[in-house]
Design a protein around this motif. Structure first.
Motif, PDB file in Angstrom:
ATOM      1  N   ASN A   1       0.819  -1.207   0.000  1.00  0.00           N
ATOM      2  CA  ASN A   1       0.000   0.000   0.000  1.00  0.00           C
ATOM      3  C   ASN A   1       0.855   1.259   0.000  1.00  0.00           C
ATOM      4  O   ASN A   1       2.049   1.231   0.324  1.00  0.00           O
ATOM      5  CB  ASN A   1      -0.933   0.008   1.211  1.00  0.00           C
ATOM      6  CG  ASN A   1      -1.973  -1.102   1.137  1.00  0.00           C
ATOM      7  OD1 ASN A   1      -2.380  -1.507   0.042  1.00  0.00           O
ATOM      8  ND2 ASN A   1      -2.395  -1.604   2.290  1.00  0.00           N
ATOM      9  N   THR A   2       0.216   2.367  -0.323  1.00  0.00           N
ATOM     10  CA  THR A   2       0.922   3.644  -0.343  1.00  0.00           C
ATOM     11  C   THR A   2       1.409   4.009   1.060  1.00  0.00           C
ATOM     12  O   THR A   2       0.768   3.694   2.068  1.00  0.00           O
ATOM     13  CB  THR A   2      -0.002   4.750  -0.886  1.00  0.00           C
ATOM     14  OG1 THR A   2       0.746   5.962  -1.000  1.00  0.00           O
ATOM     15  CG2 THR A   2      -1.189   4.990   0.027  1.00  0.00           C
TER      16      THR A   2
ATOM     17  N   ARG B   1       9.326   7.464 -12.613  1.00  0.00           N
ATOM     18  CA  ARG B   1       7.971   6.966 -12.387  1.00  0.00           C
ATOM     19  C   ARG B   1       7.470   6.349 -13.677  1.00  0.00           C
ATOM     20  O   ARG B   1       7.804   6.814 -14.777  1.00  0.00           O
ATOM     21  CB  ARG B   1       7.055   8.087 -11.929  1.00  0.00           C
ATOM     22  CG  ARG B   1       7.346   8.587 -10.520  1.00  0.00           C
ATOM     23  CD  ARG B   1       6.306   9.591 -10.065  1.00  0.00           C
ATOM     24  NE  ARG B   1       6.561  10.016  -8.705  1.00  0.00           N
ATOM     25  CZ  ARG B   1       6.125   9.382  -7.614  1.00  0.00           C
ATOM     26  NH1 ARG B   1       5.411   8.276  -7.743  1.00  0.00           N
ATOM     27  NH2 ARG B   1       6.395   9.838  -6.410  1.00  0.00           N
TER      28      ARG B   1
ATOM     29  N   GLU C   1       6.182   3.274  -8.964  1.00  0.00           N
ATOM     30  CA  GLU C   1       4.720   3.435  -9.055  1.00  0.00           C
ATOM     31  C   GLU C   1       4.145   2.861 -10.353  1.00  0.00           C
ATOM     32  O   GLU C   1       3.362   3.519 -11.040  1.00  0.00           O
ATOM     33  CB  GLU C   1       4.341   4.917  -8.913  1.00  0.00           C
ATOM     34  CG  GLU C   1       4.777   5.567  -7.623  1.00  0.00           C
ATOM     35  CD  GLU C   1       3.986   5.082  -6.399  1.00  0.00           C
ATOM     36  OE1 GLU C   1       3.158   4.161  -6.555  1.00  0.00           O
ATOM     37  OE2 GLU C   1       4.215   5.617  -5.307  1.00  0.00           O
TER      38      GLU C   1
ATOM     39  N   GLY D   1       1.626   1.210 -12.577  1.00  0.00           N
ATOM     40  CA  GLY D   1       0.179   1.054 -12.445  1.00  0.00           C
ATOM     41  C   GLY D   1      -0.534   2.290 -11.969  1.00  0.00           C
ATOM     42  O   GLY D   1      -1.771   2.322 -11.919  1.00  0.00           O
ATOM     43  N   GLU D   2       0.219   3.342 -11.623  1.00  0.00           N
ATOM     44  CA  GLU D   2      -0.417   4.579 -11.153  1.00  0.00           C
ATOM     45  C   GLU D   2      -0.293   5.648 -12.231  1.00  0.00           C
ATOM     46  O   GLU D   2       0.757   6.227 -12.453  1.00  0.00           O
ATOM     47  CB  GLU D   2       0.247   5.074  -9.865  1.00  0.00           C
ATOM     48  CG  GLU D   2      -0.412   6.344  -9.322  1.00  0.00           C
ATOM     49  CD  GLU D   2       0.258   6.832  -8.047  1.00  0.00           C
ATOM     50  OE1 GLU D   2       0.236   8.047  -7.803  1.00  0.00           O
ATOM     51  OE2 GLU D   2       0.806   5.991  -7.305  1.00  0.00           O
ATOM     52  N   ALA D   3      -1.385   5.890 -12.933  1.00  0.00           N
ATOM     53  CA  ALA D   3      -1.451   6.935 -13.968  1.00  0.00           C
ATOM     54  C   ALA D   3      -0.382   6.756 -15.036  1.00  0.00           C
ATOM     55  O   ALA D   3       0.161   7.716 -15.558  1.00  0.00           O
ATOM     56  CB  ALA D   3      -1.331   8.326 -13.339  1.00  0.00           C
ATOM     57  N   ASP D   4      -0.075   5.483 -15.348  1.00  0.00           N
ATOM     58  CA  ASP D   4       0.967   5.258 -16.341  1.00  0.00           C
ATOM     59  C   ASP D   4       0.436   4.624 -17.621  1.00  0.00           C
ATOM     60  O   ASP D   4       1.212   4.217 -18.472  1.00  0.00           O
ATOM     61  CB  ASP D   4       2.081   4.382 -15.771  1.00  0.00           C
ATOM     62  CG  ASP D   4       1.581   3.027 -15.283  1.00  0.00           C
ATOM     63  OD1 ASP D   4       0.368   2.816 -15.285  1.00  0.00           O
ATOM     64  OD2 ASP D   4       2.423   2.196 -14.920  1.00  0.00           O
TER      65      ASP D   4
ATOM     66  N   THR E   1       5.364  -0.794  -6.775  1.00  0.00           N
ATOM     67  CA  THR E   1       3.969  -0.697  -7.210  1.00  0.00           C
ATOM     68  C   THR E   1       3.044  -0.833  -6.011  1.00  0.00           C
ATOM     69  O   THR E   1       3.385  -1.512  -5.029  1.00  0.00           O
ATOM     70  CB  THR E   1       3.645  -1.794  -8.246  1.00  0.00           C
ATOM     71  OG1 THR E   1       2.268  -1.688  -8.638  1.00  0.00           O
ATOM     72  CG2 THR E   1       3.880  -3.189  -7.685  1.00  0.00           C
ATOM     73  N   ASN E   2       1.885  -0.172  -6.097  1.00  0.00           N
ATOM     74  CA  ASN E   2       0.863  -0.319  -5.064  1.00  0.00           C
ATOM     75  C   ASN E   2       0.002  -1.561  -5.287  1.00  0.00           C
ATOM     76  O   ASN E   2      -0.827  -1.899  -4.445  1.00  0.00           O
ATOM     77  CB  ASN E   2      -0.047   0.922  -5.024  1.00  0.00           C
ATOM     78  CG  ASN E   2       0.691   2.154  -4.513  1.00  0.00           C
ATOM     79  OD1 ASN E   2       1.722   2.042  -3.860  1.00  0.00           O
ATOM     80  ND2 ASN E   2       0.164   3.325  -4.826  1.00  0.00           N
TER      81      ASN E   2
END
Length: 297
Positions: A148-149, A179, A216, A218-221, A254-255
């Motif tokens: 988790n973050t 990122r 990160e 999977g986050e806004a990628d 990654t989260n």
């Protein structure tokens, strides 16, 4: 009233009035100290160096070791090179493009709260990370940090990179921190007509980094449309595949869970990563929450 201390002969005693036994004792102590020091002499020595030839040197050296003098030019050149390398190493550590709070940080600055079991596991992770950095080389394992973050995944990845620079630095070493979404943006920026770069060169350059952190994932990628998102994953997969060919490890945070990450990346990239992978699941309390300062008004 006159006192003994007002007598000028006592305030300024003549030499013959000094305690001779006191001065004798002091001199004896000084003589003993001098005798206990190593004997230093200026001696002339000759060296026959394969690089600089025969040379004569006037050096101050402990007499017993005078015959062990090496070529001084070699020593000067070696010392100058070591100083240069140390300065270059320090410059690299200070200029890494990682979050500013992690620049020059070390493992003493990474701690997470929890019970004894969590603390013992974290100590084990830190020990592994130090050993990993100290022996970093081609063919080394990839690292996947999941969780988790706020659990310190990015910080741990950066600490590993810092330690690699400290332990394994060489003049051509490069360290890249990107990122996942940043990679996609920078690749797409090469498509502009005014760009002097191209996506193939960008991917090759990033893939050849001595140390690469992809943060990160999977986050806004990825793009909103499925087709564009597939292309984004293909480009990320291309970097992982190229590093696999070059036998260069990749550090990824990654989260997502490990299974979610593998599904996101697809079989090709996942298989290459998992051929030699250390999966670190960061399932302890959020470091930011534990150390954060929140005020209610």
């Amino acid at each position: 009233m006159n006192t003994a201390y007002e007598n000028s002969s006592l305030r300024n005693p003549k030499p013959e009035l000094l305690d001779k036994t006191h001065t004798a004792g002091r001199n004896n102590s000084l003589d003993g100290l001098i005798r206990s020091m190593p004997s230093l002499n200026t001696v002339s020595v000759e060296t026959d160096c394969q690089i600089h030839g025969k040379q004569s040197w006037l050096v101050t050296k402990i007499v017993d070791n005078a015959h062990n003098i090496e070529c001084q030019k070699c020593k000067w050149e070696r010392d100058a090179y070591q100083n240069k390398v140390q300065n270059m190493q320090a410059d690299l550590l200070a200029s890494l493009e990682i979050p500013s709070e992690h620049i020059n940080a070390d493992f003493s600055q990474w701690s997470v709260g929890g019970d004894d079991q969590i603390r013992a596991r974290i100590a084990n992770i830190v020990n592994f990370s130090k050993e990993y950095a100290a022996s970093y080389r081609k063919g080394h394992a990839n690292i996947l940090l999941t969780g988790n973050t706020g659990t310190g995944k990015t910080k741990l990845a950066c600490l590993i990179a810092n330690e690699i620079v400290r332990q394994c630095y060489y003049a051509q070493m490069t360290v890249a921190f990107k990122r996942s979404g940043q990679i996609q943006q920078e690749i797409k920026a090469t498509w502009d007509k005014g760009s002097s770069d191209n996506d193939t060169a960008y991917i090759e350059r990033l893939s050849r980094s001595t140390v690469l952190i992809i943060d990160e994932v999977g986050e806004a990628d990825t793009s909103f449309s499925d087709k564009a998102a597939d292309k984004d994953r293909e480009r990320l997969s291309a970097i992982i595949d190229r590093r696999y060919q070059l036998r260069l490890p990749t550090i990824i945070t990654t989260n997502m869970t490990a299974d979610e990450f593998y599904h996101q990346m697809g079989d090709r990239a996942s298989d290459r990563l998992r051929q030699n992978l250390v999966d670190i699941s960061c399932v302890w309390p959020s470091y930011r929450i534990l150390t954060g300062k929140v005020r209610s008004l």
